[in-house]
Motif scaffolding. Structure first.
Motif, short mmCIF file in Angstrom:
data_model
loop_
_atom_site.label_atom_id
_atom_site.label_comp_id
_atom_site.label_asym_id
_atom_site.label_seq_id
_atom_site.Cartn_x
_atom_site.Cartn_y
_atom_site.Cartn_z
N GLY A 1 -6.35 -5.74 104.83
CA GLY A 1 -6.26 -4.84 103.69
C GLY A 1 -5.75 -3.46 104.02
O GLY A 1 -5.70 -2.59 103.17
N LYS A 2 -5.37 -3.22 105.28
CA LYS A 2 -4.90 -1.90 105.68
C LYS A 2 -3.39 -1.84 105.64
O LYS A 2 -2.70 -2.84 105.74
N ALA A 3 -2.87 -0.63 105.52
CA ALA A 3 -1.43 -0.46 105.48
C ALA A 3 -0.82 -0.82 106.83
O ALA A 3 -1.45 -0.68 107.88
N SER A 4 0.42 -1.29 106.81
CA SER A 4 1.12 -1.58 108.05
C SER A 4 1.46 -0.28 108.77
O SER A 4 1.37 0.81 108.20
N GLN A 5 1.90 -0.39 110.03
CA GLN A 5 2.31 0.79 110.78
C GLN A 5 3.49 1.48 110.11
O GLN A 5 3.57 2.71 110.08
N ILE B 1 3.62 5.41 108.78
CA ILE B 1 4.67 6.37 109.17
C ILE B 1 5.29 6.99 107.93
O ILE B 1 5.49 8.21 107.85
N ARG B 2 5.60 6.16 106.92
CA ARG B 2 6.21 6.69 105.70
C ARG B 2 5.28 7.62 104.95
O ARG B 2 5.69 8.64 104.41
N MET B 3 4.00 7.24 104.91
CA MET B 3 3.03 8.10 104.22
C MET B 3 2.91 9.45 104.93
O MET B 3 2.86 10.50 104.29
N TRP B 4 2.88 9.40 106.26
CA TRP B 4 2.82 10.64 107.05
C TRP B 4 4.04 11.52 106.75
O TRP B 4 3.92 12.72 106.52
N ALA B 5 5.22 10.91 106.78
CA ALA B 5 6.46 11.68 106.55
C ALA B 5 6.54 12.19 105.13
O ALA B 5 6.97 13.34 104.89
N ASP B 6 6.14 11.37 104.16
CA ASP B 6 6.22 11.76 102.76
C ASP B 6 5.31 12.95 102.46
O ASP B 6 5.68 13.88 101.75
N GLU B 7 4.10 12.93 103.04
CA GLU B 7 3.15 14.01 102.82
C GLU B 7 3.65 15.33 103.39
O GLU B 7 3.25 16.41 102.94
N ARG C 1 6.70 -6.32 98.17
CA ARG C 1 6.73 -4.87 98.01
C ARG C 1 5.43 -4.28 98.52
O ARG C 1 4.44 -4.22 97.82
N THR C 2 5.46 -3.79 99.75
CA THR C 2 4.25 -3.22 100.31
C THR C 2 4.51 -1.87 100.93
O THR C 2 3.69 -1.36 101.67
N GLY C 3 5.66 -1.28 100.68
CA GLY C 3 6.00 -0.02 101.32
C GLY C 3 5.31 1.15 100.70
O GLY C 3 4.68 1.07 99.66
N ALA C 4 5.44 2.28 101.38
CA ALA C 4 4.73 3.48 100.93
C ALA C 4 5.47 4.18 99.82
O ALA C 4 4.88 4.94 99.07
N LEU C 5 6.80 3.96 99.69
CA LEU C 5 7.55 4.67 98.68
C LEU C 5 7.98 3.72 97.58
O LEU C 5 7.39 2.68 97.37
N THR C 6 9.06 4.07 96.88
CA THR C 6 9.41 3.32 95.68
C THR C 6 10.38 2.19 95.93
O THR C 6 10.74 1.49 95.00
N ARG C 7 10.81 1.98 97.16
CA ARG C 7 11.80 0.96 97.40
C ARG C 7 11.14 -0.35 97.79
O ARG C 7 10.03 -0.38 98.30
N ASP C 8 11.88 -1.45 97.61
CA ASP C 8 11.36 -2.74 98.04
C ASP C 8 11.38 -2.81 99.55
O ASP C 8 12.25 -2.26 100.20
N CYS C 9 10.40 -3.55 100.12
CA CYS C 9 10.30 -3.65 101.55
C CYS C 9 10.40 -5.10 101.99
O CYS C 9 10.27 -6.01 101.22
N GLY C 10 10.64 -5.29 103.25
CA GLY C 10 10.99 -6.60 103.75
C GLY C 10 9.84 -7.41 104.28
O GLY C 10 8.71 -6.96 104.37
#
Length: 273
Positions: free
Chosen positions: A176-180, A184-190, A159-168
């Protein structure tokens, strides 16, 4: 180990390993009264994001980052014999101590053992209270080691995604940085895309981006090809999120379907058997 960055609107932003225990039981909030902003198995990343979101929402910023708190550096004093591994606590307190020691590894005569979310599940199903001291409990080393031989000790989808769902498993962080995909999800969510977005409009957006990419390919315009492919990926990430399945899981499912597929090339196209 999964860390949850949660937000109680108007109150605080915090991090916990157990939402039910920490936020619901200890702090007294119902599930509809808080949001999960991020999930991650990277404690440094989630600690940095906690501070960032505290600043963003104008809350008090923690003086000590989550990953530097003392309870995150505890290590159990286990006792390892030829037959068993004994834990220094009763069964009803064991899970919490195990969760505090995620990543801890030890050697037995039957093989290596490692604490992960999955192996902790096995321990809790097979732990036995000591006959001589009810304040201690144990597991059999041979059975535990054999479990590692036959199972993946880690979650199927970290679970490393930006939102509340499980990621693959295709989603990873570097240094230690977020994946691409995270970014993208953080940009869209904001920007409110997930709150007010519509899968149908994103699907149409994808068609538009694919068209632009095709035109760039016909013109052999390399910069535009790169830009077009990138735009398609961004739209696909958001489309997947809006339909309730993270892009990583979509990729994994697609790969599982094609990995054993056979066929041949014909006129520049692979045709399956």
């Amino acid at each position: 180990m999964t860390y949850y960055l949660y937000h109680i609107p108007g109150k605080k932003v915090g991090v916990t390993r157990d939402l039910q225990e920490r936020v619901v039981k200890q702090q007294g909030y119902d599930h509809h009264e808080f949001d999960v902003l991020l999930k991650s198995d990277d404690i440094e990343f989630i600690s940095n994001m906690e501070i960032a979101y505290q600043i963003k929402h104008g809350y008090r910023v923690d003086e000590v980052p989550y990953n530097e708190l003392k309870f995150n550096n505890k290590e159990m004093n286990i006792n390892i014999t030829e037959q068993t591994t004994t834990f220094p606590c009763p069964v009803n307190k064991l899970k919490g101590q195990l969760m505090d020691n995620i990543g801890m590894k030890w050697e037995t005569d039957h093989g290596s053992c490692l604490l992960t979310d999955k192996s902790i599940e096995w321990i809790m199903k097979n732990v036995v209270t000591s006959k001589y001291n009810t304040e201690r409990c144990y597991v059999y080393n041979k059975a535990f080691a054999r479990w590692f031989d036959n199972n993946d000790a880690h979650s199927e989808y970290p679970r490393t995604g930006a939102l509340t769902r499980d990621c693959g498993p295709n989603e990873r962080k570097t240094n230690g940085k977020a994946s691409q995909f995270d970014l993208i999800r953080m940009w869209a969510d904001e920007r409110g895309l997930y709150d007010g977005g519509d899968p149908k409009t994103q699907a149409l957006k994808l068609v538009e981006e694919v068209g632009e990419t095709c035109r760039a390919i016909l013109k052999q315009d390399k910069p535009e090809i790169i830009d077009g492919i990138g735009d398609c990926v961004v739209v696909l990430v958001n489309l997947a999120e809006l339909t309730g399945t993270p892009i990583e899981e979509c990729i994994t499912q697609a790969y599982n379907e094609i990995k054993t597929r056979t066929g041949k090339m014909s006129n520049g196209t692979f045709k399956k058997d």
